[in-house]
Design a protein around this motif. Structure first.
Motif, short mmCIF file in Angstrom:
data_model
loop_
_atom_site.label_atom_id
_atom_site.label_comp_id
_atom_site.label_asym_id
_atom_site.label_seq_id
_atom_site.Cartn_x
_atom_site.Cartn_y
_atom_site.Cartn_z
N GLY A 135 0.82 -1.21 0.00
CA GLY A 135 0.00 0.00 0.00
C GLY A 135 0.86 1.26 0.00
N ALA A 137 4.00 1.51 -0.91
CA ALA A 137 4.79 1.60 -2.13
C ALA A 137 3.94 2.13 -3.27
CB ALA A 137 5.37 0.24 -2.48
N GLN A 138 2.69 1.67 -3.32
CA GLN A 138 1.76 2.18 -4.33
C GLN A 138 1.62 3.69 -4.20
OE1 GLN A 138 0.33 0.86 -6.79
NE2 GLN A 138 -0.10 -1.32 -6.44
N ALA A 139 1.47 4.13 -2.96
CA ALA A 139 1.27 5.55 -2.73
C ALA A 139 2.51 6.33 -3.19
CB ALA A 139 0.99 5.81 -1.25
N VAL A 141 4.85 5.46 -5.46
CA VAL A 141 5.00 5.47 -6.91
C VAL A 141 3.88 6.29 -7.57
CG1 VAL A 141 5.05 4.01 -8.97
CG2 VAL A 141 6.24 3.29 -6.90
#
Lengths: 378, 317, 377
Positions: A135, A137-139, A141
């Motif tokens: 979660g 890392a998604q934010a 990137v």
């Protein structure tokens, strides 16, 4: 019911607790150890997830992305490695949870295809930490992607598009910083109460049987109810004291917010204590040996209260049959009440369902405990 | 003594912190002897036995069993001894035969001897046919004999019995002592502790222990003879308490104590005292139904030597 | 020497077989624990029930909300009508999250201004909330990019295709579905073994001391080392059997994969069992009654369990607490278990854990044996 007799038994019991180092240990040291251990040891926050980066490209773009990872408070970029096996080994050996691979054609594909990818290898062993890491890392990137896109639009003179179309505004209630300690520690009090209450009260009757003083007690005019009340009264007081001690620690030491009223806290704690002391009492009547009593007490308190009460594992995510079982786990109502009192400032009216469930439980347990004791006398 | 002693104890001391449990105790026991340590609870009897078995290390002094130093060669010592503790410590959840097999294994009894010795022990304990019973189901006397059987499976040269008859019915106690005498006749040295006076009479020799020290030693008759410096009178009177007060104040009375429903009075000369006491009691209005000389018992000896009863519970550990 | 050890082992097994409670303890609690941990222990957030308050009623707002249910991560449990419904829902029900779209949402979007989605979260369960936030962020990011692209597309289709975009391609290794059972089940093997073996060993010795048979045994020619071996070998075997039982339930019933080398797992298990036996031995030297042994075992096992990383990651603990975990044998065994079951790694990766276990074993066993010898002397 004769109060004088009840108080006489209660006073004797209290003196015995004070003189028995083991009981004192359970009454005072156990709550302290438990709350410190769980307060520090039972945390779920993933604030400094260790990250290894394999930057194949080592360009300005990849460096910019790396900076985004470094700036995130959720990630600690421990090392930038220059080969794939090193990254794999780091994950295998638990040196990092997340491995970020920036491919060698990262910028080129951005130029050519306008779309490029970063790979995140996540150690999925601990699924929860992995979920959180993904979660975050998604934010990171996503934010980076938005950044370059908006920059690009601005560069192309489509300035109108340079504004972010959607912004998510979070408003977090009750546990504003989403700290796991605020979630875990109130429930810890239930664990302490259950352990302490059941262990102490299960020892009380068993001890009298073992030492042979029970026959002496039965020979007095005291009734079964009076003996039970008298024997449990001191533990009730100790229980309330422990609840106060734990609350003081939770608020003073661990800075958990306390928004409810002490009245509600003591009221629900009192109800829970009736349930737990009743259970301990029944165990000790049934086993008649101190060793057996304490083993059973541990069995019926620790596992259900730590696993099935919603103390740490959310009940609504459990499979239906297990969820059904949790309704008979007495501590689930107290855990839920504690979290409400501490974080949401719930009052008696908000906690009506929990209180009602505990009251029913208390009634049933007291009824059976008195009967069990009378039976054991025959 | 020509034969080397089976057990030799010289100036043995055991201290627990500042408490001296055994205080410079010495004795020697010849092979085949039945030697009794007589004393109240907490007088140090068990501590002496436990040192001789190598379970406790002596603070000072020397002790050897069949020639081996107990502090330096405990393993050699254990090869030659059998020990039966106060509680007949057997495994209640093992069957009779399993307990025997277990201890036979630990003592290293092997081959044909293994079956033979177990059979012998069963015979001795009178447990033939009860091999499959759980030990916990046995009555006290049976359990006691099984414990003895387990302790002597390896034909030890010395047997230590710590309060072997506590909590056992009189009939079983009698039978137990017969077994002890048989073993002694076979040349086994027996060291037994007890606080039962009647049991002490079964021993060849005794040491009276009080507060960690030996206060007297010898055969039961020797002890009785030497402990009491004078003659012993039995006085039955009512009321007993007033009679005792009165007698204690009489000249020629060395000591007086209550024994059951009567008084035992130690006097310098029996015949004179008999008349004087009768007169004194009568003039004080105490009715004396019986005043006559008796032979002293071990209990009298013990009271004379220590001023207390050996079975008395007032000397808690 | 072997004969004497053998006798004790045989005796120990007879007693174990005859002790109803011990038999029960060997089989029932491990299986119950396995089932409870397998089914109830989960931090997974599969589907978050949400409440929705859409005050804009536009195509755009409906599109955004539809994305939430479309991912399968959320299910709309309640439609709200006005602001006052929010405090009635959040914190008053099991719905931990509400979405609110203000009037004018679509207008802002169309005008090229920033439109706002309000997310009201019940933070009580911080973990569920955090995972939910992760999902929301993902949905919001996709929406943002697609909407921005769409906007440009309408104006300048040629340019739109050229807008740069970076995606994260995530690959969860070892546990691709992020299944909680895969995390907890191997761990249960370690925790059950720890509790069982420490208790069995400590109790077996203390019980003999309590009833006096220990003394009776000590006057036989047995050496302390033989006695220790005789008393621990049975529990070592019992421990191995329990590991096998629980591992079988885990792989056959819960379908947790075993990817590593059995021999590596065996080595780790043997080292760990030696640890637990030493701890049991050590506890037995500190206690003269079973009741004391029970209390001591609890005061050791409780922290050992919490600090092992069994359910709470060690990396989330404060630094000082993390140091304490290095003394916890379960910590290392859990890494070995998860390493062999899920990661399939071998000694090249697990050697530090093995070394740590071996060191702890040597330390604990030395102290345990020395203290035990002293306690029977």
């Amino acid at each position: 019911m004769n109060w004088r007799r009840t108080v006489a038994i209660g006073r004797k019991e209290f003196i015995q607790v004070r003189r028995d180092p083991r009981s004192l240990l359970i009454a005072v040291l156990l709550p302290l150890i438990q709350i410190l251990l769980l307060g520090y040891g039972a945390r779920l926050d993933a604030d400094h997830i260790p990250v290894y980066v394999y930057d194949q490209e080592a360009s300005q773009n990849s460096q910019a992305l790396l900076k985004h990872f470094q700036a995130s408070r959720y990630f600690d970029v421990i090392k930038v490695v220059d080969n794939y096996p090193a990254l794999v080994r780091a994950i295998d050996a638990d040196r990092c949870k997340l491995g970020v691979i920036i491919p060698w054609d990262f910028s080129r594909r951005l130029d050519d295809a306008h779309r490029t990818q970063v790979q995140a290898l996540v150690d999925g062993t601990d699924d929860n930490s992995a979920q959180l890491a993904v979660g975050y890392a998604q934010a990171v990137v996503g934010a980076y992607s938005d950044d370059i896109q908006l920059q690009w639009f601005a560069l192309k003179g489509i300035s109108q598009q340079a504004t972010q179309p959607l912004s998510v505004d979070y408003r977090t209630w009750f546990n504003e910083e989403l700290e796991s300690k605020n979630f875990i520690i109130p429930g810890t009090i239930a664990l302490v109460m259950a352990l302490m209450g059941a262990l102490l009260s299960s020892l009380t009757i068993a001890r009298e049987w073992e030492r042979g003083t029970m026959e002496q007690l039965i020979a007095t005019p005291a009734t079964a109810t009076e003996i039970m009340m008298g024997k449990l009264l001191p533990y009730f007081v100790i229980g309330l004291f422990d609840a106060a001690l734990c609350t003081a620690f939770a608020v003073g030491w661990f800075a958990v917010p306390f928004r409810g009223s002490l009245g509600t806290l003591f009221f629900t704690t009192g109800l829970f204590l009736v349930v737990i002391l009743g259970i301990g009492y029944m165990i000790s009547v049934a086993t008649k040996s101190q060793l057996g009593a304490s083993q059973y007490a541990l069995l019926v308190t620790l596992l259900p209260t730590s696993m099935l009460s919603g103390f740490a594992f959310p009940i609504d995510q459990m499979p239906a049959p297990i969820r059904a079982i949790t309704y008979v786990v007495y501590s689930r109502y107290y855990v839920s009440a504690l979290k409400g009192i501490f974080l949401a400032g719930s009052g008696v009216r908000d906690l009506a369902p929990e209180i009602a469930a505990m009251a029913v439980y208390a009634g049933v347990i007291v009824f059976f405990a008195t009967r069990a004791f009378r039976k054991s006398l025959r | 003594m020509v034969e080397p002693p089976s057990i030799l104890v010289e100036e043995l001391v055991k201290r627990f912190g500042s408490f001296t449990a055994v205080d410079r105790v010495s004795f020697r026991i010849a092979g085949g002897e039945i030697f009794g340590l007589l004393g109240p609870n907490g007088s140090g009897k068990s501590t002496i036995i436990r040192m001789l078995c190598g379970l406790l290390t002596p603070t000072a002094g020397r002790a050897s069993v069949v020639g081996f130093n107990v502090a330096k060669e405990p393993e050699e010592v254990r090869r030659h001894i059998g020990y039966m503790s106060q509680k007949f410590s057997l495994y209640d959840d093992l069957r009779v035969i399993e307990n025997l097999e277990f201890f036979a294994g630990l003592y290293g009894v092997k081959g044909t001897l293994f079956k033979e010795r177990i059979g012998w022990a069963l015979e001795m304990a009178g447990l033939k046919g009860s091999e499959a019973l759980l030990t916990g189901e046995l009555a006290g006397g049976w359990k006691q004999r099984l414990a003895l059987g387990c302790a002597v499976l390896h034909r030890p040269r010395v047997v230590f019995l710590d309060e072997p008859t506590a909590g056992v019915d009189p009939l079983s106690r009698r039978r137990f002592w017969e077994l002890i005498h048989q073993m002694s006749a076979d040349g086994v040295t027996v060291l037994v502790t007890t606080h039962y006076m009647d049991e002490a009479e079964y021993c060849n020799r005794l040491a009276l222990i009080d507060a960690g020290r030996i206060v007297a030693g010898g055969s039961p008759s020797e002890i009785k003879r030497t402990a009491i410096r004078g003659d012993l009178l039995l006085v039955e009177c009512a009321p007993l308490g007033r009679g005792l007060e009165l007698i204690k104040r009489q000249p020629g009375v060395l000591d007086a104590a209550v024994f059951g429903a009567a008084l035992h009075v130690v006097v310098t000369a029996a015949e004179r005292a008999r008349i004087e006491l009768a007169a004194a009691l009568a003039s004080a209005g105490v009715e004396a139904s019986r005043i006559e000389p008796i032979a002293p018992s071990l209990e009298d000896a013990f009271v004379a030597l220590t001023g207390g009863h050996p079975g008395g519970s007032e000397r808690a550990q | 020497m072997l004969g004497r050890i053998w006798r004790i082992i045989v005796k120990e097994f007879i007693q174990l077989r005859r002790d109803k409670y011990a038999r029960f303890r060997l089989i029932v609690p491990p299986i119950i624990q396995m089932l409870i941990y397998g089914y109830a222990a989960t931090f997974e957030v599969r589907r978050v029930p949400i409440a929705v308050l859409d005050l804009d009623h536009s195509q755009e707002s409906r599109d955004l909300l539809a994305r939430f249910t479309f991912t399968g991560r959320f299910s709309v449990a309640k439609i709200l009508r006005d602001d006052r419904d929010i405090p009635r829902t959040i914190g008053r029900s099991s719905i931990p999250m509400a979405l609110k779209i203000e009037p004018g949402f679509s207008e802002s979007l169309r005008k090229g201004q920033t439109a706002h989605l309000q997310v009201i979260l019940d933070g009580t369960n911080s973990n569920t909330a955090l995972v939910a936030v992760g999902y929301v962020n993902q949905i919001a990011a996709t929406f943002t990019q697609e909407y921005a692209r769409g906007r440009v597309e309408r104006l300048m289709p040629a340019l739109a295709a050229m807008a740069p975009q970076v995606e994260l391609e995530q690959r969860p290794w070892y546990n691709p579905d992020l299944n909680s059972q895969w995390f907890f089940v191997p761990g249960v093997i370690g925790s059950i073994t720890l509790v069982l073996v420490v208790n069995l060993t400590a109790f077996a010795i203390v019980r003999e001391r309590e009833i006096g048979t220990l003394e009776q045994v000590m006057v036989t020619p047995i050496r302390p080392v033989e006695l220790i071996l005789g008393k621990t070998v049975p529990f070592f075997l019992v421990g191995l059997a329990d590991v096998a039982l629980v591992a079988a339930v885990g792989t056959l019933w819960f379908r947790v994969p075993f990817r590593g080398n059995l021999l590596v797992l065996l080595l780790g298990t043997v080292l760990f069992l030696l640890n637990t036996l030493s701890i049991g031995l050590l506890i037995s030297t500190l206690c003269s009654t079973q009741q004391q042994a029970f209390a001591s075992a609890f005061f050791f096992l409780n922290p050992a369990f919490i600090l092992s990383g069994f359910s709470f990651p060690i990396t989330s603990m404060p630094a000082a607490m993390q140091w304490v975990t290095y003394a916890d044998p379960l910590r290392y065994f859990l890494i070995v278990l998860r390493g062999t079951f899920l990661k399939g790694v071998g000694l090249d990766v697990l050697w530090p854990q093995m070394a740590a276990l071996a060191c702890l074993t040597i330390i604990l066993l030395t102290i345990g044996v020395l203290r035990f010898r002293k306690s029977v002397d």
